[in-house]
Write a protein that holds these residues in place. Structure first.
Motif, short mmCIF file in Angstrom:
data_model
loop_
_atom_site.label_atom_id
_atom_site.label_comp_id
_atom_site.label_asym_id
_atom_site.label_seq_id
_atom_site.Cartn_x
_atom_site.Cartn_y
_atom_site.Cartn_z
N ALA A 84 0.83 -1.20 0.00
CA ALA A 84 0.00 0.00 0.00
C ALA A 84 0.86 1.26 0.00
O ALA A 84 2.04 1.24 0.38
CB ALA A 84 -0.93 0.00 1.20
N GLU A 85 0.24 2.36 -0.40
CA GLU A 85 0.93 3.65 -0.44
C GLU A 85 1.42 4.07 0.95
O GLU A 85 2.52 4.59 1.11
CB GLU A 85 -0.01 4.71 -1.01
N SER A 86 0.60 3.81 1.98
CA SER A 86 0.97 4.19 3.34
C SER A 86 2.19 3.42 3.82
O SER A 86 3.02 3.96 4.58
CB SER A 86 -0.19 3.96 4.29
N THR A 87 2.34 2.18 3.40
CA THR A 87 3.51 1.39 3.77
C THR A 87 4.77 1.97 3.14
O THR A 87 5.82 2.06 3.79
CB THR A 87 3.33 -0.08 3.34
N GLU A 88 4.67 2.38 1.89
CA GLU A 88 5.81 3.00 1.21
C GLU A 88 6.21 4.31 1.89
O GLU A 88 7.41 4.60 2.05
CB GLU A 88 5.46 3.25 -0.25
N VAL A 89 5.21 5.07 2.34
CA VAL A 89 5.50 6.32 3.05
C VAL A 89 6.20 6.03 4.37
O VAL A 89 7.17 6.71 4.74
CB VAL A 89 4.21 7.12 3.29
N LEU A 90 5.73 5.02 5.10
CA LEU A 90 6.35 4.67 6.37
C LEU A 90 7.81 4.29 6.18
O LEU A 90 8.69 4.71 6.96
CB LEU A 90 5.58 3.52 7.03
N GLU A 91 8.09 3.50 5.16
CA GLU A 91 9.48 3.10 4.90
C GLU A 91 10.34 4.30 4.54
O GLU A 91 11.51 4.40 4.94
CB GLU A 91 9.50 2.05 3.77
N THR A 92 9.76 5.25 3.79
CA THR A 92 10.50 6.47 3.44
C THR A 92 10.72 7.33 4.68
O THR A 92 11.80 7.91 4.87
CB THR A 92 9.73 7.28 2.38
N PHE A 93 9.71 7.43 5.53
CA PHE A 93 9.80 8.25 6.74
C PHE A 93 10.93 7.77 7.64
O PHE A 93 11.62 8.59 8.29
CB PHE A 93 8.47 8.23 7.48
N ILE A 94 11.13 6.47 7.70
CA ILE A 94 12.21 5.92 8.53
C ILE A 94 13.57 6.40 8.04
O ILE A 94 14.49 6.62 8.84
CB ILE A 94 12.13 4.37 8.55
N ASP A 95 13.71 6.60 6.72
CA ASP A 95 14.97 7.08 6.17
C ASP A 95 15.29 8.50 6.64
O ASP A 95 16.44 8.93 6.63
CB ASP A 95 14.92 7.05 4.63
N PHE A 96 14.27 9.25 7.04
CA PHE A 96 14.47 10.63 7.51
C PHE A 96 14.84 10.69 8.99
O PHE A 96 15.14 11.74 9.51
CB PHE A 96 13.19 11.45 7.28
N GLN A 97 14.77 9.57 9.66
CA GLN A 97 15.06 9.53 11.09
C GLN A 97 16.12 8.48 11.36
O GLN A 97 16.33 7.55 10.59
CB GLN A 97 13.79 9.18 11.88
N ASP A 98 16.78 8.62 12.51
CA ASP A 98 17.76 7.62 12.90
C ASP A 98 17.07 6.33 13.33
O ASP A 98 17.66 5.25 13.28
CB ASP A 98 18.62 8.14 14.06
N GLU A 99 15.81 6.41 13.77
CA GLU A 99 15.08 5.25 14.26
C GLU A 99 13.59 5.47 14.05
O GLU A 99 13.12 6.61 13.97
CB GLU A 99 15.37 5.02 15.74
#
Length: 717
Positions: free
Chosen positions: A49-64
């Protein structure tokens, strides 16, 4: 021959000892399954889903990866200066709690009426136990507020922590309740204290073996286990093991009346029970594995977990239980021992009378039953599958629910669960302007702190850690956060996300919209597509298994139609009960899908138990006598199995989670309906009315009643 009989006890004794020596140590894994549970977002998300892709991208913006916990403070009449100072003083203490992210404690946000404030804390715990511990530690920090000030911990993290606590009941209470209920039912059915102990020990050992396999696979990331699937595993494995055991137990008792030797009796009973148990187990296992087609991680993970549990149940029922029964012999049925030469009672009593009714009025029986079930099925249109707020998923009062009630009363916007929008860097300004002016987005909020009050914008790019005045850019992408004008888990917020996606798609097809609201929306959408894939796959699997088992095509079609009708009637009755009796808020769309998997896959067990015996008797004496004999001989065991399985699933009600309570009722009621009505009335009556054509295109469809011995032997081959 006598020497062979004297040594016949050796093999069953070896089998029992192997199970005891290997199985009992494996039961320790029942208490260790919680260690490999995954109850975070990834354990439930739609995988593509689109929301899953966003979550994976959001993790790249944070250390954790983090999730928000919301602390809310309330005082009737308005927060005092002392209250606001106390809230500010809590912030350094909150920051010291283990697993709270660096700079993860946000500023206090005041409500417009001045009676409440909220503080959002970002938590980096991922393990279920760590989540619970962190939420508990945050609650300890604020457990002694100034007199008259209420302090509660909730939000997404608080709800998750309370969920993990609720699932903690699975390890002990759920299993104990299920075993106690099954034991009482078996004592009532068989009027002996010995058989229930043997059956339940066999079931427990099989569950231990399954738990060891699941623990190993989950620990090595081969499959995913969460709290829901573990609860269903316990119930499914105990119920299936008991069902299969009852078939062996009933057939063994029947053969003990015809054979003096308990070994001869078990040899014949085992031969008669082996095929239906294997076919039944294979059907349930393959049906559960069809859940691998689901795009929801929670459902695709449940498939193999449940399949392993059923495989363990089938294996113990075909090895440990027959061995134990051979060692015990007639003593297993004490004090009502089936003596050699004693009367078979299946032609008398309820099942004998029911067989004679079907013989006399088959068409009337199946038409009336069919119409009644179809009428019940029409109520399925009353099933409410509207979105259920997370706080209404609990059936008991928990702190996170109280916190959400305070938030809903004083705050229009959900600051803890913003929409997360991934956009190319060059489109940031246009995206921010469009989202800011969207009707579903919140107005600016006021924050308070030591520096005074300031206005918090509802839409802003995630700031760079090096320069907070500039957006953070990773691989040419920027994340824009937007606060919704309403609870994140409301239907209105889901509609806003859907509208945003359509509007932002006109800006750029590379813009993606995620966040907790989008996850809920995508989960519901994916469930609809999953039903279109999983349900036909299960029906096809069952059709193939039944066709191979019964060597026919007409009988399998009749059985599947009866199963689907039974499911429809169950969901119709459930819809009425949920709304008018239990007053449940609504049902998640995945509930009906899981209900279908269990009811159709497990319900077909009783069709298999009945029709394999009918076919066996039809070979001996013809179709019509075979149907009546099969019904009278299996009616008791099928009903007993249905009552036991229904009772085990009803035990899910001890866990105060809406989803599990609904699954428990659907399966419990559906199994009883299937065993008592469908397998006792509809299937035998319509089969009797159709006659030998039910075996088409096999040879048996062309044989008349009272087949002679030569024909019977030929057909048996």
């Amino acid at each position: 021959m006598a020497r062979e009989t004297r040594r016949a006890w050796v093999r069953p004794l070896v089998v029992v000892l192997l199970w005891v020596l290997i199985g009992f140590p494996m039961m320790l894994f029942l208490g260790k399954l919680a260690e490999v549970q995954e109850n975070d977002n990834s354990a439930f998300l739609p995988q593509s889903a689109e929301s899953t892709e966003v979550l994976e991208t959001f993790i790249d913006f944070q250390d954790e990866e983090t999730f928000p916990v919301t602390l809310v403070f309330e005082r009737d009449g308005g927060l005092t200066a002392e209250d606001q100072q106390a809230i500010e003083d809590y912030r350094p203490e909150l920051a010291e709690v283990e697993f709270v992210a660096e700079d993860g404690v946000g500023p206090p946000i005041l409500s417009e009426d001045g009676e409440a404030a909220q503080v959002v804390v970002q938590v980096a715990a991922s393990d279920g136990d760590d989540v619970t511990a962190t939420v508990d530690d945050l609650r300890v920090v604020v457990d002694d507020p100034p007199d008259g000030l209420t302090a509660l911990v909730g939000g997404q993290g608080g709800v998750l922590g309370d969920f993990v606590k609720a699932f903690g009941a699975i390890d002990g209470i759920l299993l104990a309740v299920a075993l106690a209920v099954v034991f009482l039912i078996l004592v009532v059915v068989y009027r002996t204290p010995i058989l229930p102990v043997v059956v339940l020990v066999s079931a427990l050992l099989s569950l231990g073996v399954a738990a060891a396999a699941i623990y190993t696979l989950a620990d090595n990331d081969v499959l995913t286990l969460n709290g829901q699937s573990q609860g269903i595993l316990f119930i499914l494995a105990i119920g299936a093991a008991t069902d299969y055991s009852l078939l062996i137990v009933a057939r063994f008792r029947e053969e003990l009346r015809d054979h003096e030797s308990k070994y001869d009796a078990m040899r014949i009973a085992y031969r008669g029970a082996f095929e239906p148990i294997v076919a039944s187990g294979a059907t349930v296992i393959l049906g559960l594995l069809c859940l691998l087609l689901s795009d929801l991680a929670s459902l695709s993970g449940l498939g193999p977990v449940g399949a392993i549990g059923v495989a363990g149940a089938m294996f113990s029922s075909l090895t440990l239980l027959p061995a134990a029964l051979m060692l015990l012999g007639r003593r297993a049925y004490w004090p009502f021992r089936p003596e050699h030469g004693s009367e078979h009672r299946d032609t008398r009593g309820l099942w004998g009378r029911l067989a004679r009714l079907i013989q006399a009025r088959a068409r009337v029986v199946w038409v009336v039953t069919f119409v009644a079930l179809a009428a019940c099925a029409t109520a399925i249109t009353q099933l409410d599958e509207d979105q259920v707020p997370q706080t209404e998923l609990f059936l008991t009062e928990v702190e996170s629910v109280e916190a959400q009630e305070v938030l809903d009363a004083h705050f229009a916007a959900d600051n803890a669960s913003p929409v997360q929008i991934v956009t190319p860097e060059e489109d940031v300004a246009e995206v921010v302007e469009l989202v800011t002016n969207h009707p579903g987005i919140a107005a600016p909020e006021t924050t308070s702190g030591q520096g005074g009050q300031e206005t918090l914008p509802p839409v802003f790019p995630l700031p760079s850690p090096d320069d907070p005045t500039q957006p953070q850019v990773v691989d040419g992408q920027v994340i824009v956060l937007a606060t919704l004008d309403g609870p994140a888990d409301s239907q209105a917020s889901s509609d806003t996300v859907r509208d945003l996606r359509e509007d932002l798609d006109e800006v750029s097809t590379d813009v993606l919209v995620g966040g907790s609201t989008a996850i809920n929306l995508d989960t519901r959408d994916v469930t609809g597509s999953d039903r279109a894939k999983v349900i036909p796959a299960i029906l096809l699997v069952i059709l193939v298994v039944l066709a191979l088992l019964l060597r026919a095509l007409v009988a399998p079609v009749i059985l599947i139609v009866a199963n689907v009708l039974s499911f429809g009637a169950t969901m119709g009755i459930s819809a009425l009960v949920f709304e008018h009796v239990f007053d449940f808020p609504a049902s998640d769309p995945s509930t009906s899908l899981i209900g279908f998997v269990f009811l159709v896959a497990l319900g077909i067990d009783y069709s298999i138990f009945l029709m394999t015996r009918v076919r066996e008797e039809s070979i001996r004496q013809g179709t019509h006598p075979g149907i009546l004999k099969g019904l009278s001989a299996t009616g008791g065991v099928i009903t007993s199995a249905g009552v036991v399985l229904a009772a085990t699933f009803a035990a899910l009600g001890v866990i105060p989670i809406l989803f599990l309570a609904q699954i428990g009722f659907i399966v419990a009621f559906g199994v009883l309906l299937d065993a008592i009505v469908v397998r006792s009335l509809l299937v035998p009556a319509i089969s009797y009315d159709v006659g030998r054509a039910i075996w088409w295109p096999s040879r048996l469809s062309r044989e008349t009643d009272h087949a002679d011995a030569e024909t019977a032997e030929m057909l048996r081959g």
